[in-house]
Design a protein around this motif. Structure first.
Motif, short mmCIF file in Angstrom:
data_model
loop_
_atom_site.label_atom_id
_atom_site.label_comp_id
_atom_site.label_asym_id
_atom_site.label_seq_id
_atom_site.Cartn_x
_atom_site.Cartn_y
_atom_site.Cartn_z
N ARG A 77 85.91 -32.08 -13.28
CA ARG A 77 84.86 -32.84 -13.96
C ARG A 77 83.52 -32.69 -13.23
O ARG A 77 82.47 -32.55 -13.87
CB ARG A 77 85.25 -34.32 -14.01
N ASP A 78 83.56 -32.72 -11.91
CA ASP A 78 82.34 -32.67 -11.11
C ASP A 78 81.85 -31.25 -10.85
O ASP A 78 80.72 -31.05 -10.40
CB ASP A 78 82.58 -33.36 -9.76
N HIS A 79 82.71 -30.24 -11.10
CA HIS A 79 82.35 -28.83 -10.89
C HIS A 79 82.71 -28.02 -12.14
O HIS A 79 83.51 -27.07 -12.08
CB HIS A 79 83.07 -28.26 -9.67
N PRO A 80 82.13 -28.35 -13.29
CA PRO A 80 82.52 -27.68 -14.54
C PRO A 80 82.23 -26.19 -14.54
O PRO A 80 82.88 -25.42 -15.28
CB PRO A 80 81.70 -28.42 -15.60
N GLN A 81 81.28 -25.74 -13.71
CA GLN A 81 80.95 -24.32 -13.69
C GLN A 81 82.14 -23.47 -13.24
O GLN A 81 82.19 -22.27 -13.49
CB GLN A 81 79.75 -24.06 -12.76
N TRP A 82 83.11 -24.08 -12.59
CA TRP A 82 84.27 -23.33 -12.10
C TRP A 82 85.16 -22.86 -13.24
O TRP A 82 85.84 -21.84 -13.13
CB TRP A 82 85.07 -24.21 -11.12
N VAL A 83 85.15 -23.59 -14.37
CA VAL A 83 86.03 -23.24 -15.49
C VAL A 83 85.27 -22.95 -16.77
O VAL A 83 85.87 -22.41 -17.72
CB VAL A 83 87.05 -24.36 -15.76
N ALA A 84 84.01 -23.29 -16.87
CA ALA A 84 83.26 -23.16 -18.12
C ALA A 84 83.31 -21.73 -18.65
O ALA A 84 83.01 -20.77 -17.94
CB ALA A 84 81.82 -23.60 -17.91
N GLY A 85 83.72 -21.59 -19.90
CA GLY A 85 83.76 -20.28 -20.55
C GLY A 85 84.89 -19.39 -20.11
O GLY A 85 84.95 -18.23 -20.53
N ARG A 86 85.83 -19.89 -19.32
CA ARG A 86 86.90 -19.06 -18.76
C ARG A 86 88.27 -19.45 -19.32
O ARG A 86 88.43 -20.51 -19.91
CB ARG A 86 86.91 -19.18 -17.24
N ALA A 102 90.23 -29.55 -17.57
CA ALA A 102 89.62 -28.22 -17.67
C ALA A 102 89.03 -28.01 -19.06
O ALA A 102 87.92 -27.47 -19.21
CB ALA A 102 90.66 -27.14 -17.37
N ALA A 103 89.74 -28.44 -20.09
CA ALA A 103 89.23 -28.31 -21.45
C ALA A 103 87.97 -29.16 -21.63
O ALA A 103 86.98 -28.70 -22.23
CB ALA A 103 90.31 -28.73 -22.45
N GLN A 104 87.98 -30.35 -21.09
CA GLN A 104 86.80 -31.22 -21.18
C GLN A 104 85.62 -30.62 -20.43
O GLN A 104 84.46 -30.86 -20.80
CB GLN A 104 87.11 -32.60 -20.64
N ALA A 105 85.90 -29.84 -19.38
CA ALA A 105 84.84 -29.26 -18.56
C ALA A 105 84.28 -27.97 -19.17
O ALA A 105 83.39 -27.36 -18.60
CB ALA A 105 85.36 -28.97 -17.15
N GLY A 106 84.82 -27.56 -20.32
CA GLY A 106 84.22 -26.43 -21.03
C GLY A 106 84.96 -25.12 -20.93
O GLY A 106 84.38 -24.06 -21.27
N ALA A 107 86.21 -25.13 -20.49
CA ALA A 107 86.98 -23.89 -20.45
C ALA A 107 87.09 -23.31 -21.85
O ALA A 107 87.25 -24.04 -22.84
CB ALA A 107 88.36 -24.15 -19.88
N ALA A 108 87.02 -21.98 -21.96
CA ALA A 108 87.12 -21.34 -23.27
C ALA A 108 88.54 -21.40 -23.81
O ALA A 108 88.76 -21.48 -25.02
CB ALA A 108 86.67 -19.88 -23.16
#
Length: 221
Positions: A77-86, A102-108
């Motif tokens: 949640r605090d580091h969404p860039q780690w999973v965003a789009g991946r 992970a899904a909430q954080a923007g993972a593809a």
């Protein structure tokens, strides 16, 4: 759909503890996620030895959100860039807390990989409850071949799983790995960097030994 999934989980729980039930509960350290978890009623009863043995033989891990899952979910949640789009593969998903975070954080794409068919039912129920899409699998090799990122929380309660830590990083894609563990205090796996330690409780609170309330975070790749 929800009722059918709940019925399947309750059928198993009632074979172990007839009065057990699941209810949706927001997580203390990750309130953006609500999971269907064991009601506190379980802790208020004196369990018969036969019931305790049954629970030990086939523990319903998916009916609790373990401390490491809360911590790793909050980290995503605090580091969404780690999973965003991946593409994220969550290994040993249990209740699905990390996969959902992970899904909430923007993972593809998020794949929850667990060998327990009831855990996969629980993940499906909880993902729908939180309005996110999580795929299900029991084929670790197939999942790792797709992963940009691998997450794993509290899988080292079984020391035989230590070999997975190298396996996560051995695939052709060389995925990044995020690991949370509360079971091995001196854990120092090759190729992993320890990021820190946080205190957390399994939810509902099982009254575990304080040593299991210390969650250590590791990153590789």
């Amino acid at each position: 759909m929800r009722d059918a999934l709940l019925a399947r989980l309750h059928t198993h729980l009632h074979s172990l503890l007839p009065s057990a039930r699941l209810r949706p509960q927001a997580l203390p350290q990750l309130p953006s996620v609500s999971l269907w978890l064991m009601d506190d009623l379980m802790r208020e009863q004196a369990l018969e030895p036969a019931v305790i043995n049954a629970l030990m033989d086939a523990p319903p891990y998916w009916s609790f959100c373990w401390a490491s899952g809360q911590v790793l979910g909050a980290w995503l949640r605090d580091h969404p860039q780690w999973v965003a789009g991946r593409t994220v593969v969550d290994v040993g998903s249990g209740s699905g807390v990390v996969a959902i975070a992970a899904a909430q954080a923007g993972a593809a794409r998020v794949i929850a990989c667990d060998v327990d068919p009831l855990a996969r039912v629980a993940v499906s129920l909880n993902a729908a409850h939180n309005g996110v899409t999580v795929e299900l699998s029991d084929d670790l090799e197939q999942c790792l071949a797709l992963a940009d990122c691998v997450t794993a929380a509290d899988i080292l309660y079984d020391r035989d799983n230590l070999g997975l830590l190298a396996r996560f990083r051995a695939g052709a894609r060389k995925p990044a790995v995020m690991l949370a563990d509360s079971r091995i205090p001196d854990l120092n796996p090759d190729g992993y960097t320890r990021l820190g330690q946080q205190q957390a409780l399994t939810w509902p609170d099982l009254g575990e030994s304080r040593e299991f309330n210390q969650v250590r975070l590791f990153q590789a790749g």
